[in-house]
Scaffold this motif. Structure first.
Motif, PDB file in Angstrom:
ATOM      1  N   SER A   1       0.830  -1.194   0.000  1.00 26.80           N
ATOM      2  CA  SER A   1       0.000   0.000   0.000  1.00 26.80           C
ATOM      3  C   SER A   1       0.868   1.249   0.000  1.00 26.80           C
ATOM      4  O   SER A   1       1.976   1.269   0.521  1.00 26.80           O
ATOM      5  CB  SER A   1      -0.927   0.004   1.210  1.00 26.80           C
ATOM      6  OG  SER A   1      -0.186   0.124   2.390  1.00 26.80           O
ATOM      7  N   GLU A   2       0.336   2.286  -0.578  1.00 28.98           N
ATOM      8  CA  GLU A   2       1.026   3.570  -0.661  1.00 28.98           C
ATOM      9  C   GLU A   2       0.893   4.317   0.664  1.00 28.98           C
ATOM     10  O   GLU A   2      -0.179   4.355   1.259  1.00 28.98           O
ATOM     11  CB  GLU A   2       0.386   4.387  -1.788  1.00 28.98           C
ATOM     12  CG  GLU A   2       1.036   5.719  -2.027  1.00 28.98           C
ATOM     13  CD  GLU A   2       0.386   6.442  -3.194  1.00 28.98           C
ATOM     14  OE1 GLU A   2       0.196   7.650  -3.069  1.00 28.98           O
ATOM     15  OE2 GLU A   2       0.074   5.793  -4.191  1.00 28.98           O
ATOM     16  N   GLN A   3       2.002   4.896   1.139  1.00 27.56           N
ATOM     17  CA  GLN A   3       1.976   5.686   2.378  1.00 27.56           C
ATOM     18  C   GLN A   3       1.286   7.012   2.108  1.00 27.56           C
ATOM     19  O   GLN A   3       1.611   7.699   1.149  1.00 27.56           O
ATOM     20  CB  GLN A   3       3.401   5.948   2.880  1.00 27.56           C
ATOM     21  CG  GLN A   3       3.468   6.777   4.136  1.00 27.56           C
ATOM     22  CD  GLN A   3       2.853   6.086   5.335  1.00 27.56           C
ATOM     23  OE1 GLN A   3       3.036   4.917   5.539  1.00 27.56           O
ATOM     24  NE2 GLN A   3       2.120   6.821   6.133  1.00 27.56           N
ATOM     25  N   ARG A   4       0.330   7.373   2.934  1.00 27.09           N
ATOM     26  CA  ARG A   4      -0.388   8.633   2.785  1.00 27.09           C
ATOM     27  C   ARG A   4       0.058   9.577   3.893  1.00 27.09           C
ATOM     28  O   ARG A   4       0.052   9.209   5.068  1.00 27.09           O
ATOM     29  CB  ARG A   4      -1.889   8.394   2.869  1.00 27.09           C
ATOM     30  CG  ARG A   4      -2.374   7.443   1.787  1.00 27.09           C
ATOM     31  CD  ARG A   4      -3.817   7.094   1.960  1.00 27.09           C
ATOM     32  NE  ARG A   4      -4.026   6.390   3.221  1.00 27.09           N
ATOM     33  CZ  ARG A   4      -5.210   5.979   3.653  1.00 27.09           C
ATOM     34  NH1 ARG A   4      -6.281   6.194   2.948  1.00 27.09           N
ATOM     35  NH2 ARG A   4      -5.317   5.354   4.812  1.00 27.09           N
TER      36      ARG A   4
END
Length: 59
Positions: free
Chosen positions: A2-5
């Protein structure tokens, strides 16, 4: 993976700011807390600054 937000929350030590910071952090966001007052949470990245001061704002 998952992409870090990441999100910056201004007024993070205020009543609404604390609720927003808690909600975002609890939902996996990387929160950067910005406020003139001391940070409400020690476990997050925080910066004390005055956004009405141009010199501090453009750093």
């Amino acid at each position: 993976m998952s992409e870090q937000r990441r999100v910056a929350v201004t007024g993070s030590s205020g009543k609404l700011g604390r609720a927003v910071v808690d909600h975002l952090a609890d939902h996996g966001w990387d929160v950067v807390a910005l406020d003139q007052a001391a940070p409400a949470r020690a476990d997050l990245t925080s910066t004390r600054l005055d956004l009405t001061d141009f010199g501090q704002t453009v750093l």
